[in-house]
Design a protein around this motif. Structure first.
Motif, PDB file in Angstrom:
ATOM      1  N   LEU A 186     -79.690  33.136 -22.201  1.00  0.00           N
ATOM      2  CA  LEU A 186     -78.459  33.622 -21.585  1.00  0.00           C
ATOM      3  C   LEU A 186     -77.479  34.144 -22.623  1.00  0.00           C
ATOM      4  N   VAL A 187     -77.646  33.669 -23.841  1.00  0.00           N
ATOM      5  CA  VAL A 187     -76.738  34.107 -24.908  1.00  0.00           C
ATOM      6  C   VAL A 187     -77.305  35.394 -25.508  1.00  0.00           C
ATOM      7  N   SER A 188     -76.757  36.486 -25.104  1.00  0.00           N
ATOM      8  CA  SER A 188     -77.214  37.792 -25.576  1.00  0.00           C
ATOM      9  C   SER A 188     -76.101  38.464 -26.363  1.00  0.00           C
ATOM     10  N   GLU A 189     -76.322  39.708 -26.740  1.00  0.00           N
ATOM     11  CA  GLU A 189     -75.304  40.440 -27.493  1.00  0.00           C
ATOM     12  C   GLU A 189     -74.028  40.562 -26.677  1.00  0.00           C
ATOM     13  N   GLY A 190     -72.919  40.170 -27.267  1.00  0.00           N
ATOM     14  CA  GLY A 190     -71.643  40.270 -26.588  1.00  0.00           C
ATOM     15  C   GLY A 190     -71.326  39.096 -25.697  1.00  0.00           C
ATOM     16  N   ALA A 191     -72.249  38.129 -25.571  1.00  0.00           N
ATOM     17  CA  ALA A 191     -72.025  36.956 -24.724  1.00  0.00           C
ATOM     18  C   ALA A 191     -72.257  35.690 -25.535  1.00  0.00           C
ATOM     19  N   GLY A 192     -71.470  34.659 -25.249  1.00  0.00           N
ATOM     20  CA  GLY A 192     -71.607  33.394 -25.959  1.00  0.00           C
ATOM     21  C   GLY A 192     -71.645  32.235 -24.987  1.00  0.00           C
ATOM     22  N   ILE A 193     -71.682  31.033 -25.524  1.00  0.00           N
ATOM     23  CA  ILE A 193     -71.820  29.850 -24.668  1.00  0.00           C
ATOM     24  C   ILE A 193     -70.606  29.647 -23.772  1.00  0.00           C
ATOM     25  N   HIS A 194     -69.467  30.198 -24.177  1.00  0.00           N
ATOM     26  CA  HIS A 194     -68.254  30.015 -23.382  1.00  0.00           C
ATOM     27  C   HIS A 194     -68.094  31.084 -22.296  1.00  0.00           C
ATOM     28  N   ASP A 195     -69.087  31.954 -22.154  1.00  0.00           N
ATOM     29  CA  ASP A 195     -69.044  32.985 -21.127  1.00  0.00           C
ATOM     30  C   ASP A 195     -69.719  32.530 -19.837  1.00  0.00           C
ATOM     31  N   PHE A 196     -70.159  31.259 -19.806  1.00  0.00           N
ATOM     32  CA  PHE A 196     -70.861  30.740 -18.647  1.00  0.00           C
ATOM     33  C   PHE A 196     -70.279  29.401 -18.220  1.00  0.00           C
ATOM     34  N   VAL A 197     -70.358  29.117 -16.929  1.00  0.00           N
ATOM     35  CA  VAL A 197     -69.943  27.830 -16.370  1.00  0.00           C
ATOM     36  C   VAL A 197     -71.197  27.125 -15.857  1.00  0.00           C
ATOM     37  N   HIS A 198     -71.371  25.883 -16.262  1.00  0.00           N
ATOM     38  CA  HIS A 198     -72.579  25.130 -15.924  1.00  0.00           C
ATOM     39  C   HIS A 198     -72.239  24.046 -14.909  1.00  0.00           C
ATOM     40  N   LEU A 199     -72.901  24.085 -13.750  1.00  0.00           N
ATOM     41  CA  LEU A 199     -72.725  23.066 -12.720  1.00  0.00           C
ATOM     42  C   LEU A 199     -74.016  22.270 -12.545  1.00  0.00           C
ATOM     43  N   HIS A 200     -73.871  20.954 -12.440  1.00  0.00           N
ATOM     44  CA  HIS A 200     -75.011  20.063 -12.199  1.00  0.00           C
ATOM     45  C   HIS A 200     -74.890  19.490 -10.794  1.00  0.00           C
ATOM     46  N   LEU A 201     -75.906  19.679  -9.965  1.00  0.00           N
ATOM     47  CA  LEU A 201     -75.901  19.222  -8.586  1.00  0.00           C
ATOM     48  C   LEU A 201     -76.952  18.130  -8.403  1.00  0.00           C
ATOM     49  N   LYS A 202     -76.504  16.954  -7.999  1.00  0.00           N
ATOM     50  CA  LYS A 202     -77.413  15.848  -7.708  1.00  0.00           C
ATOM     51  C   LYS A 202     -77.513  15.714  -6.192  1.00  0.00           C
ATOM     52  N   VAL A 203     -78.722  15.718  -5.682  1.00  0.00           N
ATOM     53  CA  VAL A 203     -78.942  15.713  -4.234  1.00  0.00           C
ATOM     54  C   VAL A 203     -78.477  14.388  -3.618  1.00  0.00           C
ATOM     55  N   LYS A 204     -77.705  14.481  -2.539  1.00  0.00           N
ATOM     56  CA  LYS A 204     -77.247  13.285  -1.830  1.00  0.00           C
ATOM     57  C   LYS A 204     -78.382  12.702  -0.984  1.00  0.00           C
ATOM     58  N   SER A 205     -78.253  11.434  -0.659  1.00  0.00           N
ATOM     59  CA  SER A 205     -79.314  10.732   0.074  1.00  0.00           C
ATOM     60  C   SER A 205     -79.569  11.332   1.453  1.00  0.00           C
ATOM     61  N   GLY A 206     -78.531  11.851   2.099  1.00  0.00           N
ATOM     62  CA  GLY A 206     -78.704  12.424   3.430  1.00  0.00           C
ATOM     63  C   GLY A 206     -78.815  13.929   3.434  1.00  0.00           C
ATOM     64  N   SER A 207     -79.015  14.528   2.287  1.00  0.00           N
ATOM     65  CA  SER A 207     -79.047  15.985   2.166  1.00  0.00           C
ATOM     66  C   SER A 207     -80.305  16.577   2.802  1.00  0.00           C
ATOM     67  N   ILE A 208     -80.188  17.826   3.252  1.00  0.00           N
ATOM     68  CA  ILE A 208     -81.355  18.525   3.795  1.00  0.00           C
ATOM     69  C   ILE A 208     -82.356  18.837   2.682  1.00  0.00           C
ATOM     70  N   TYR A 209     -81.916  18.700   1.422  1.00  0.00           N
ATOM     71  CA  TYR A 209     -82.788  18.958   0.280  1.00  0.00           C
ATOM     72  C   TYR A 209     -83.408  17.686  -0.297  1.00  0.00           C
ATOM     73  N   LYS A 210     -83.151  16.532   0.323  1.00  0.00           N
ATOM     74  CA  LYS A 210     -83.555  15.250  -0.270  1.00  0.00           C
ATOM     75  C   LYS A 210     -85.072  15.113  -0.443  1.00  0.00           C
ATOM     76  N   ASP A 211     -85.848  15.781   0.402  1.00  0.00           N
ATOM     77  CA  ASP A 211     -87.302  15.698   0.295  1.00  0.00           C
ATOM     78  C   ASP A 211     -87.876  16.740  -0.651  1.00  0.00           C
ATOM     79  N   ASP A 212     -87.023  17.622  -1.152  1.00  0.00           N
ATOM     80  CA  ASP A 212     -87.493  18.722  -2.001  1.00  0.00           C
ATOM     81  C   ASP A 212     -87.072  18.591  -3.464  1.00  0.00           C
ATOM     82  N   TYR A 213     -85.789  18.256  -3.684  1.00  0.00           N
ATOM     83  CA  TYR A 213     -85.267  18.261  -5.049  1.00  0.00           C
ATOM     84  C   TYR A 213     -84.534  16.968  -5.404  1.00  0.00           C
ATOM     85  N   ILE A 214     -84.519  16.681  -6.705  1.00  0.00           N
ATOM     86  CA  ILE A 214     -83.718  15.576  -7.236  1.00  0.00           C
ATOM     87  C   ILE A 214     -82.374  16.120  -7.704  1.00  0.00           C
TER      88      ILE A 214
END
Length: 278
Positions: A186-214
């Motif tokens: 992701l770090v290319s010419e003209g871009a650095g680590i501060h040009d991106f926002v990183h979000l971490h999503l942890k699946v909730k127990s009752g989520s529709i994604y609970k059987d697919d992802y952690i």
């Protein structure tokens, strides 16, 4: 409303204000209420929500990597993603053109997915098969990105307000002196680590994604305002990585791109909603 109540309101307000000032002594100052500090995650999601609501069309090269650590296997597919929205209707198409398995050479591999808000259509040119699976009622179409996210971990493009219902969300912020938590590509010419926002999503127990992802991680390009990289860990500890390269936002896309055209000799399977639910 009673005219007497309206007439008395200014005097009641004056008495309340006077009492407040009287409560402050000459030696002290009435403290002004502190402004509620905005939640950083909410700020990011609100900005992302505004951007996605402005999304009318989207096109990007896509690289989709599937890693199975248990079998020491890696599969990489490359292609193009198209999305268009008009009113309440939307369509998304992913055309894969090549496949690379582990250390083997990249080869031609044609497979296409079309999401139109009601149906998911998969066209496999290797086995000459078309599969159509109904995902919603015809009179209640779902946004194509939402529909796609149920089959691929493509999140962050629609229904941002629903992310909180399905995930515990954390903003992964960089601290001075720490190793950047960002994919190197992701770090290319003209871009650095501060040009991106990183979000971490942890699946909730009752989520529709609970059987697919952690968990799912995605990186937002600050300049673009949309995700450019998505990593997901499945409940079986497999890893999905999606890169969206050279995106084009709100530029005209020919509607013919979303037309379903397959050779006559292809087999066809249709799975209606009721059977699908069962």
């Amino acid at each position: 409303m009673d005219r007497k109540i309206i007439a008395k309101s200014p005097f009641i307000l004056l008495i309340v204000v006077s009492a407040c000032w009287a409560g402050c002594s000459a030696k002290t100052t009435c403290a002004e209420p502190k402004e509620k500090q905005a939640n950083p995650v909410d700020m990011v999601l609100n900005q992302l929500s505004r951007r996605t609501k402005q999304l009318k069309s989207y096109q990007a090269r896509v690289e989709y990597k599937f890693i199975q650590p248990l079998f020491e296997s890696t599969t990489l597919r490359k292609g193009v993603l198209y999305y268009a929205k008009s009113g309440k209707k939307s369509k998304l198409r992913m055309n894969f053109r090549t496949l690379k398995q582990d250390d083997e050479e990249e080869q031609k591999y044609r497979e296409e997915f079309i999401f139109d808000g009601v149906w998911l259509t998969r066209i496999n040119y290797q086995i000459k098969q078309v599969s159509m699976r109904q995902m919603a009622e015809p009179n209640k179409p779902v946004d194509a990105f939402v529909l796609a996210s149920r089959n691929l971990p493509i999140v962050g493009f629609a229904r941002i307000e629903d992310l909180k219902k399905q995930f515990h969300i954390k903003l992964v912020e960089q601290e001075k002196g720490t190793t950047p938590v960002i994919p190197a590509e992701l770090v290319s010419e003209g871009a650095g680590i501060h040009d991106f926002v990183h979000l971490h999503l942890k699946v909730k127990s009752g989520s529709i994604y609970k059987d697919d992802y952690i968990s799912i991680d995605f990186w937002i390009d600050k300049k673009l305002g949309l995700p450019v990289r998505i990593n997901a860990v499945s409940t079986e500890e497999d890893i999905y990585q999606i890169k969206l390269l050279k995106p084009q936002v709100n530029k005209q896309i020919e509607q013919g791109v979303f037309d379903l055209k397959t050779p006559r000799d292809f087999g066809k399977e249709i799975i209606p909603l009721k059977k699908n639910k069962n």
